[in-house]
Structure formats: structure tokens, C-alpha cells
Design a protein around this motif. Structure first.
Motif, short mmCIF file in Angstrom:
data_model
loop_
_atom_site.label_atom_id
_atom_site.label_comp_id
_atom_site.label_asym_id
_atom_site.label_seq_id
_atom_site.Cartn_x
_atom_site.Cartn_y
_atom_site.Cartn_z
N GLU A 33 0.83 -1.20 0.00
CA GLU A 33 0.00 0.00 0.00
C GLU A 33 0.87 1.25 0.00
O GLU A 33 0.57 2.23 -0.69
CB GLU A 33 -0.95 0.02 1.21
N ALA A 34 1.94 1.24 0.77
CA ALA A 34 2.84 2.39 0.82
C ALA A 34 3.51 2.60 -0.54
O ALA A 34 3.68 3.73 -1.00
CB ALA A 34 3.90 2.20 1.90
N MET A 35 3.86 1.49 -1.19
CA MET A 35 4.48 1.62 -2.50
C MET A 35 3.48 2.15 -3.52
O MET A 35 3.83 3.00 -4.36
CB MET A 35 5.05 0.29 -2.97
N LEU A 36 2.24 1.69 -3.45
CA LEU A 36 1.21 2.20 -4.35
C LEU A 36 1.05 3.71 -4.17
O LEU A 36 1.02 4.46 -5.15
CB LEU A 36 -0.12 1.48 -4.09
N ALA A 37 0.98 4.15 -2.92
CA ALA A 37 0.85 5.58 -2.64
C ALA A 37 2.06 6.35 -3.17
O ALA A 37 1.91 7.42 -3.78
CB ALA A 37 0.67 5.80 -1.15
N ALA A 38 3.25 5.81 -2.97
CA ALA A 38 4.47 6.49 -3.44
C ALA A 38 4.49 6.59 -4.96
O ALA A 38 4.88 7.63 -5.51
CB ALA A 38 5.71 5.75 -2.93
N LEU A 39 4.08 5.53 -5.64
CA LEU A 39 4.05 5.57 -7.11
C LEU A 39 3.08 6.63 -7.61
O LEU A 39 3.39 7.39 -8.53
CB LEU A 39 3.66 4.21 -7.68
N ILE A 40 1.90 6.66 -7.01
CA ILE A 40 0.90 7.65 -7.43
C ILE A 40 1.40 9.06 -7.13
O ILE A 40 1.28 9.96 -7.96
CB ILE A 40 -0.45 7.36 -6.75
N TYR A 41 1.97 9.23 -5.97
CA TYR A 41 2.51 10.54 -5.59
C TYR A 41 3.60 10.99 -6.57
O TYR A 41 3.71 12.17 -6.87
CB TYR A 41 3.06 10.47 -4.17
N ASN A 42 4.36 10.03 -7.09
CA ASN A 42 5.44 10.35 -8.03
C ASN A 42 4.99 10.41 -9.49
O ASN A 42 5.82 10.46 -10.39
CB ASN A 42 6.60 9.36 -7.87
N GLY A 43 3.68 10.35 -9.73
CA GLY A 43 3.17 10.58 -11.07
C GLY A 43 2.63 9.40 -11.85
O GLY A 43 2.18 9.57 -12.97
N THR A 44 2.68 8.21 -11.30
CA THR A 44 2.10 7.06 -12.00
C THR A 44 0.58 7.22 -12.00
O THR A 44 0.01 7.55 -10.97
CB THR A 44 2.49 5.74 -11.30
N PRO A 45 -0.07 6.99 -13.13
CA PRO A 45 -1.53 7.10 -13.16
C PRO A 45 -2.17 6.15 -12.13
O PRO A 45 -1.83 4.96 -12.08
CB PRO A 45 -1.91 6.69 -14.59
N PRO A 46 -3.09 6.67 -11.30
CA PRO A 46 -3.68 5.85 -10.23
C PRO A 46 -4.36 4.57 -10.72
O PRO A 46 -4.23 3.52 -10.09
CB PRO A 46 -4.70 6.80 -9.57
N VAL A 47 -5.07 4.64 -11.82
CA VAL A 47 -5.78 3.45 -12.32
C VAL A 47 -4.78 2.38 -12.73
O VAL A 47 -4.93 1.20 -12.37
CB VAL A 47 -6.72 3.81 -13.49
N THR A 48 -3.73 2.77 -13.43
CA THR A 48 -2.71 1.81 -13.87
C THR A 48 -2.03 1.17 -12.67
O THR A 48 -1.89 -0.06 -12.62
CB THR A 48 -1.66 2.52 -14.75
N ALA A 49 -1.63 1.99 -11.71
CA ALA A 49 -0.95 1.47 -10.52
C ALA A 49 -1.87 0.54 -9.73
O ALA A 49 -1.43 -0.50 -9.22
CB ALA A 49 -0.47 2.62 -9.64
N THR A 50 -3.15 0.89 -9.65
CA THR A 50 -4.11 0.07 -8.90
C THR A 50 -4.31 -1.28 -9.57
O THR A 50 -4.34 -2.32 -8.90
CB THR A 50 -5.46 0.82 -8.77
N VAL A 51 -4.42 -1.29 -10.88
CA VAL A 51 -4.61 -2.55 -11.62
C VAL A 51 -3.37 -3.44 -11.46
O VAL A 51 -3.50 -4.64 -11.18
CB VAL A 51 -4.93 -2.29 -13.11
N VAL A 52 -2.19 -2.87 -11.60
CA VAL A 52 -0.95 -3.65 -11.47
C VAL A 52 -0.84 -4.22 -10.06
O VAL A 52 -0.52 -5.41 -9.88
CB VAL A 52 0.28 -2.79 -11.82
N ALA A 53 -1.13 -3.40 -9.05
CA ALA A 53 -1.06 -3.87 -7.66
C ALA A 53 -2.08 -4.99 -7.41
O ALA A 53 -1.76 -6.00 -6.76
CB ALA A 53 -1.30 -2.71 -6.69
#
Length: 158
Positions: A33-53
Motif C-alpha cells: 500500500e505504501a508503494m502504491l501511494a508512493a508511485l501515485i505521488y510520483n506521477g504514475t496514473p492511479p488506475v494503472t498502478a491500482t490494476v498492477v497492484a
């Protein structure tokens, strides 16, 4: 082996997110969860990051599901022996619990997102013989909702 900081893990990008989420879906305690938040914070599209996670976490959960199936067939090493001892000791109570899991097993897998307890649901799903398609559906839904909540919370906080 110490787990790296989430900011370090986030430099791995989406492949790192997939790997970390897969480990977290098994019994390895990593900060998905922390990594997901960090990726989104650093500019990864939230939907893409959520699907990959979610996909990574569900694949990790499949390892526990397969372990549960293996234990139900008499394998599983120490885990299998522990479950066999519990079943022998608890007798009818354990049989009633297993019957409830067989009846309500697949929808109960919505709770697979819970820390530690969710792993027990996933393992039990394999143990009592939840069919693979309902298993994947309910686990994906439960874990996907958790990651979507993290993504929405992160996006709202930015």
C-alpha cells in the motif's frame, strides 16, 4: 532480510509494484500500500498502478490458495500437520466451521484484503475447495477495492 523503504521500492516502478504486491498477497509482509501511494505521488496514473497492484496481489494469493489445496490433500509440511492436529482436536466444531466455509467460502473471500486475517481466508478457500473462478473473482474484488481506496486517498491528499 530487511525490507527496503517504500520510497526505494517506488523507484522500481510498475514492475516493482507488481512484484511487491505479489509478495504481499502471499505471507511476506511488504509495504504494498505504501508503494502504491508512493508511485501515485510520483506521477504514475492511479488506475494503472491500482490494476498492477491488484493483479500482483491476486497472483500472490493464488500461492496460498494452492497451499490450502495441497494441505487438504494431506501435504503442506508443518502447516498441514498443524491443521490436521487442529481438526483432530476440535472434531465436530471444526467440521461445522469447514461446512460454513464450503457454503459461504467464495463471498467470504471479499475479506481477503484484511491484514493477516485475509491470508487465513485465502488459505481456507483452497483448503475447503472453493472453485478457482469464484476464488479469483472475490479475491480480486476484495483486494481491488482496498487498492482503489489507497489510490483515491493518495490522490485526494495530493
Amino acid at each position: 532480510m530487511p525490507v527496503p523503504e517504500p520510497t526505494t521500492l517506488s523507484t522500481w516502478g510498475l514492475p516493482g509494484m507488481f512484484f511487491v504486491a505479489m509478495l504481499a498477497g502471499s505471507v511476506v509482509p511488504v509495504p504494498s500500500e505504501a508503494m502504491l501511494a508512493a508511485l501515485i505521488y510520483n506521477g504514475t496514473p492511479p488506475v494503472t498502478a491500482t490494476v498492477v497492484a491488484t493483479v500482483g496481489n491476486v497472483l500472490g494469493a493464488l500461492t496460498l490458495y494452492i497451499l490450502g489445496q495441497w494441505v487438504s490433500r494431506g501435504g503442506g509440511g508443518p502447516v498441514g500437520r498443524w491443521i490436521a492436529r487442529r481438526r483432530a482436536k476440535e472434531g465436530p466444531r471444526m467440521a461445522r466451521t469447514e461446512q460454513k466455509l464450503r457454503t459461504w467460502g467464495a463471498p467470504a473471500l471479499l475479506m481477503s484484503w484484511l491484514p493477516i486475517l485475509g491470508d487465513a481466508f485465502v488459505l481456507a478457500g483452497g483448503f475447503v475447495g472453493v472453485r478457482p473462478v469464484p476464488f479469483i473473482f472475490f479475491v480480486t474484488l476484495g483486494k481491488g477495492i482496498r487498492y482503489a481506496f489507497v489510490a483515491l486517498s493518495t490522490t485526494a491528499a495530493m
